[in-house]
Write an enzyme that holds these catalytic residues in place. Structure first.
Site, mmCIF file in Angstrom:
data_model
loop_
_atom_site.group_PDB
_atom_site.id
_atom_site.type_symbol
_atom_site.label_atom_id
_atom_site.label_comp_id
_atom_site.label_asym_id
_atom_site.label_seq_id
_atom_site.Cartn_x
_atom_site.Cartn_y
_atom_site.Cartn_z
ATOM 1 N N THR A 76 -17.502 0.216 -3.558
ATOM 2 C CA THR A 76 -16.546 -0.014 -2.726
ATOM 3 C C THR A 76 -17.362 -1.894 -2.071
ATOM 4 O O THR A 76 -16.824 -2.649 -2.398
ATOM 5 C CB THR A 76 -16.873 0.594 -1.214
ATOM 6 O OG1 THR A 76 -15.675 1.712 -1.193
ATOM 7 C CG2 THR A 76 -16.688 -0.347 -0.791
ATOM 8 N N TYR A 94 -22.294 11.440 -9.057
ATOM 9 C CA TYR A 94 -22.716 11.120 -8.008
ATOM 10 C C TYR A 94 -22.478 11.726 -7.119
ATOM 11 O O TYR A 94 -22.263 13.108 -6.027
ATOM 12 C CB TYR A 94 -22.683 9.995 -8.116
ATOM 13 C CG TYR A 94 -21.408 9.036 -7.185
ATOM 14 C CD1 TYR A 94 -21.637 9.148 -5.647
ATOM 15 C CD2 TYR A 94 -21.154 8.386 -8.525
ATOM 16 C CE1 TYR A 94 -20.501 8.549 -5.224
ATOM 17 C CE2 TYR A 94 -19.795 7.917 -7.823
ATOM 18 C CZ TYR A 94 -20.060 7.219 -6.466
ATOM 19 O OH TYR A 94 -18.368 6.950 -5.826
ATOM 20 N N ASP A 151 -11.969 -1.201 -9.188
ATOM 21 C CA ASP A 151 -12.161 0.024 -9.702
ATOM 22 C C ASP A 151 -11.171 0.405 -11.127
ATOM 23 O O ASP A 151 -11.543 0.976 -11.912
ATOM 24 C CB ASP A 151 -11.988 1.461 -8.675
ATOM 25 C CG ASP A 151 -13.787 1.627 -8.591
ATOM 26 O OD1 ASP A 151 -13.559 0.994 -8.003
ATOM 27 O OD2 ASP A 151 -13.270 3.103 -7.664
ATOM 28 N N HIS A 195 -46.526 1.693 8.092
ATOM 29 C CA HIS A 195 -47.260 2.670 8.251
ATOM 30 C C HIS A 195 -46.918 3.766 9.365
ATOM 31 O O HIS A 195 -46.640 2.780 10.357
ATOM 32 C CB HIS A 195 -48.806 2.566 8.263
ATOM 33 C CG HIS A 195 -49.707 4.315 8.072
ATOM 34 N ND1 HIS A 195 -49.668 4.716 7.267
ATOM 35 C CD2 HIS A 195 -50.039 4.460 8.878
ATOM 36 C CE1 HIS A 195 -50.508 5.983 7.370
ATOM 37 N NE2 HIS A 195 -51.557 5.759 8.166
ATOM 38 N N GLU A 227 0.977 -1.254 0.260
ATOM 39 C CA GLU A 227 0.270 0.185 0.197
ATOM 40 C C GLU A 227 0.542 1.203 -0.141
ATOM 41 O O GLU A 227 2.164 1.458 1.104
ATOM 42 C CB GLU A 227 -0.824 0.455 1.170
ATOM 43 C CG GLU A 227 -2.307 1.203 1.892
ATOM 44 C CD GLU A 227 -2.269 1.054 0.453
ATOM 45 O OE1 GLU A 227 -3.449 0.536 0.163
ATOM 46 O OE2 GLU A 227 -2.283 2.414 -0.043
ATOM 47 N N ALA A 284 4.268 -0.513 -5.673
ATOM 48 C CA ALA A 284 4.234 -1.466 -5.390
ATOM 49 C C ALA A 284 4.494 -1.619 -7.328
ATOM 50 O O ALA A 284 3.026 -1.288 -8.278
ATOM 51 C CB ALA A 284 3.272 -3.215 -5.769
ATOM 52 N N LYS A 314 -16.778 11.344 2.702
ATOM 53 C CA LYS A 314 -17.870 12.101 2.646
ATOM 54 C C LYS A 314 -19.220 11.773 3.042
ATOM 55 O O LYS A 314 -20.113 12.314 3.389
ATOM 56 C CB LYS A 314 -18.173 11.189 1.222
ATOM 57 C CG LYS A 314 -19.027 11.785 0.125
ATOM 58 C CD LYS A 314 -19.975 11.406 -0.214
ATOM 59 C CE LYS A 314 -20.423 9.227 -0.199
ATOM 60 N NZ LYS A 314 -20.672 8.936 -1.492
ATOM 61 N N GLU A 355 -23.089 14.724 -4.896
ATOM 62 C CA GLU A 355 -23.542 15.598 -3.940
ATOM 63 C C GLU A 355 -21.977 16.429 -2.658
ATOM 64 O O GLU A 355 -22.768 16.308 -1.875
ATOM 65 C CB GLU A 355 -22.215 13.875 -3.430
ATOM 66 C CG GLU A 355 -23.280 12.342 -3.282
ATOM 67 C CD GLU A 355 -22.744 11.156 -2.920
ATOM 68 O OE1 GLU A 355 -23.432 10.187 -2.715
ATOM 69 O OE2 GLU A 355 -21.135 10.728 -2.573
ATOM 70 N N GLU A 386 -44.316 3.047 2.159
ATOM 71 C CA GLU A 386 -45.161 2.285 1.910
ATOM 72 C C GLU A 386 -45.166 2.869 1.157
ATOM 73 O O GLU A 386 -46.257 1.980 0.435
ATOM 74 C CB GLU A 386 -46.000 2.869 3.101
ATOM 75 C CG GLU A 386 -46.873 4.235 3.528
ATOM 76 C CD GLU A 386 -47.590 3.708 4.209
ATOM 77 O OE1 GLU A 386 -48.723 3.523 4.574
ATOM 78 O OE2 GLU A 386 -47.906 4.727 4.613
ATOM 79 N N CYS A 438 -16.014 6.998 0.015
ATOM 80 C CA CYS A 438 -17.614 7.010 0.870
ATOM 81 C C CYS A 438 -17.733 7.237 2.576
ATOM 82 O O CYS A 438 -19.009 8.163 2.435
ATOM 83 C CB CYS A 438 -18.179 5.143 0.833
ATOM 84 S SG CYS A 438 -17.515 4.396 -0.488
ATOM 85 N N CYS A 495 -12.702 4.985 0.201
ATOM 86 C CA CYS A 495 -13.314 4.434 0.228
ATOM 87 C C CYS A 495 -12.836 5.295 2.016
ATOM 88 O O CYS A 495 -14.029 6.212 2.191
ATOM 89 C CB CYS A 495 -14.066 2.700 0.460
ATOM 90 S SG CYS A 495 -15.461 2.472 1.279
#
Ligand SMILES: Cc1cc2nc3c(=O)[nH]c(=O)nc-3n(C[C@H](O)[C@H](O)[C@H](O)COP(=O)(O)OP(=O)(O)OC[C@H]3O[C@@H](n4cnc5c(N)ncnc54)[C@H](O)[C@@H]3O)c2cc1C
Length: 458
Positions: free
Chosen positions: A312, A179, A304, A437, A35, A115, A51, A183, A442, A48, A43
């Protein structure tokens, strides 16, 4: 002695990579992950999760207005961006730490390095030497893309920087209609920023149902977002007071900040995929088969970077299917059909299955059930927000092909609706479900009359 250092080497510890690496390690395989930034990936670190915290933070302004209508006196409302950022960063660090712990508990090794492939079995860990692996999984995700061909494009930030702004701007322009743009426009407007959303197309949220797109745009305007359609940047100039956006459709707009949310690209830069002969599609996505295998026999790719459905839970399921297939002797594919999604706009959207236009194209004759209404929470205080609920039904089989909801809790509602649609529910079965309800949801099971657009013959 083993021929390779590792049974599996995963490049990228985001949603897909972590799930695949952890499951593979739990099977007893020798696994390592590289990493280059922070464990958790887009994410958790810059997608995500932060956000959604920003959405929560910004929603309180509207909630406070609603509260007044319910008899509360909420007084002066002050939002402290720095305090929010500190709390957000603390929580992100905690979540990233959980990912690290889970990997370690599963017995996977973690290397903090970029890497790159030297060949189909050799991975260079920049600054940390080389390792070899029998199998390699590419899970490097995506990166924001922004246009560079016009003057001043470099002044615009992307979603990456939006999570760490030193201070909130007073005025912002968000460019893009997807999106992420929608957002962030909602987030900034909710936090009191004078917000303009600019999109070159005819309406925001391309790919979603047209009624949903129109409805969200109208509701966003009611919450103070200015929406400019059919226009894009011709240039950005730095001025004494901020940035002047000159637009192709005319009209200059000055703001303190310009944010581009104009799409994302698979992140394959500097990955050395060419050294192993991994095939890419135009645009950079790694080509994979239904088992997420590339054209190279010992290399797979999930998430991705393959540009299938960039969400995700999809990356996680693709990673899990890969691990099942390769480390548990259980050939598994992930079915990309009927994947529900949400837009955390204000109000939010939940959608699963086909839009009306798509269904008309695919099956021909469809029955539409559509309801726009003011929810009871709103009518109580005389607000004018409306919800939208829409079902797209195959006219011949009566199977529900698409379900679309705009309104409070739409993302929560759609998760449940997705189960029924995935199972192939018919409108009759759907309607046999008794309503809960009083709820917004509903309405979903009480729409008996087909929708006939105003002015159309019945
Ligand atoms: C602003 C924003 C909001 C989003 N909101 C949502 C949402 O609400 N719901 C949803 O489902 N999805 C959302 N997404 C999409 C979601 O974040 C991605 O679909 C998901 O993270 C993809 O997972 P992944 O494993 O493919 O890649 P990532 O999570 O991006 O992980 C890839 C990792 O690989 C690392 N890496 C890359 N190259 C190398 C290398 N050469 N060496 C070492 N490490 C490397 C990266 O640093 C990164 O940590 C959002 C995305 C953004 C940008």
């Amino acid at each position: 002695m083993a021929k390779y250092d590792y049974d599996l080497f995963v490049i990228g510890a985001g949603s897909g990579g972590v799930r695949a690496g952890r499951l593979a390690a739990l099977s007893g395989a020798k696994v390592a992950l590289a990493e280059e930034h922070r464990v958790g990936g887009t994410c958790v670190i810059r997608g995500c999760v932060p956000k959604k915290f920003m959405v929560y933070a910004s929603e309180f302004a509207h909630e406070a207005e609603v509260a007044e209508g319910y008899g509360w006196s909420t007084g002066e409302r002050i939002f402290d961006w720095k305090r929010f950022l500190e709390a957000k960063d603390r929580e992100i660090s905690r979540l990233s730490g959980i990912y690290v712990t889970n990997l370690s508990n599963a017995g996977a090794e973690l290397v903090h390095a970029k890497a790159r492939l030297k060949d189909a079995h050799t991975i260079e860990l920049v600054g940390k030497g080389e390792v070899t692996a029998n199998k390699i999984l590419i899970a490097t995700g995506g990166r924001p893309w922004k246009p560079t061909e016009f003057e001043g494009a470099e002044y615009a930030i992307t979603s990456e920087e939006a999570f760490h702004l030193p201070e909130l701007p007073k005025r912002i322009m968000v460019a893009g209609g997807g999106y992420i743009a929608v957002e962030f426009a909602g987030i900034f407007a909710g936090l009191g920023v004078d917000t303009t959303l600019v999109y070159r197309g005819p309406n925001i949220l391309r790919g979603f149902d047209d009624d949903v797109r129109a409805h969200v745009a109208e509701e966003m305007k009611k919450r103070g977002v200015k929406i400019v359609l059919g226009s894009q940047h011709a240039s950005i100039e730095k001025t004494d007071r901020g940035y002047l956006s000159r637009m192709t459709a005319g009209g200059d707009i000055e703001t303190d900040l310009v944010m581009f949310a104009t799409g994302r690209k698979p992140y394959v830069d500097g990955l050395g995929l060419e050294n192993a002969g991994v095939a890419l599609r135009e645009g950079g996505a790694v080509v994979v088969d239904k088992f997420s295998k590339t054209n190279v026999d010992n290399i797979w790719a999930v998430g991705d970077v393959t540009d299938r459905i960039n969400l995700t839970p999809v990356a996680i399921r693709e990673g899990a299917a890969f691990a099942q297939t390769e480390f548990y002797d259980n050939p598994t594919t992930f079915d990309h059909d009927m994947v529900a999604s949400a837009v955390f706009s204000q109000p939010p959207v939940g959608a699963v299955g086909m839009s009306e236009a798509e269904a008309r194209h695919v099956v021909g004759k469809v029955d539409i059930y559509l309801s726009r209404f003011r929810p009871m929470k709103t009518t109580f205080y005389g607000g004018d927000e409306r919800c939208l609920i829409k079902l797209v039904v195959d006219a011949s089989t009566q199977k529900i092909l698409g379900c679309h909801v705009v309104g409070d809790d739409a993302p929560e509602i759609i998760q449940m609706a997705a189960i029924a649609l995935k199972m192939g529910v018919t409108k009759q079965q759907w309607d046999s479900t008794c309503a809960v309800h009083p709820t917004l949801a509903e309405e979903l099971v009480t729409m008996r009359d087909k929708y006939v657009p105003q002015g159309a013959a019945a």
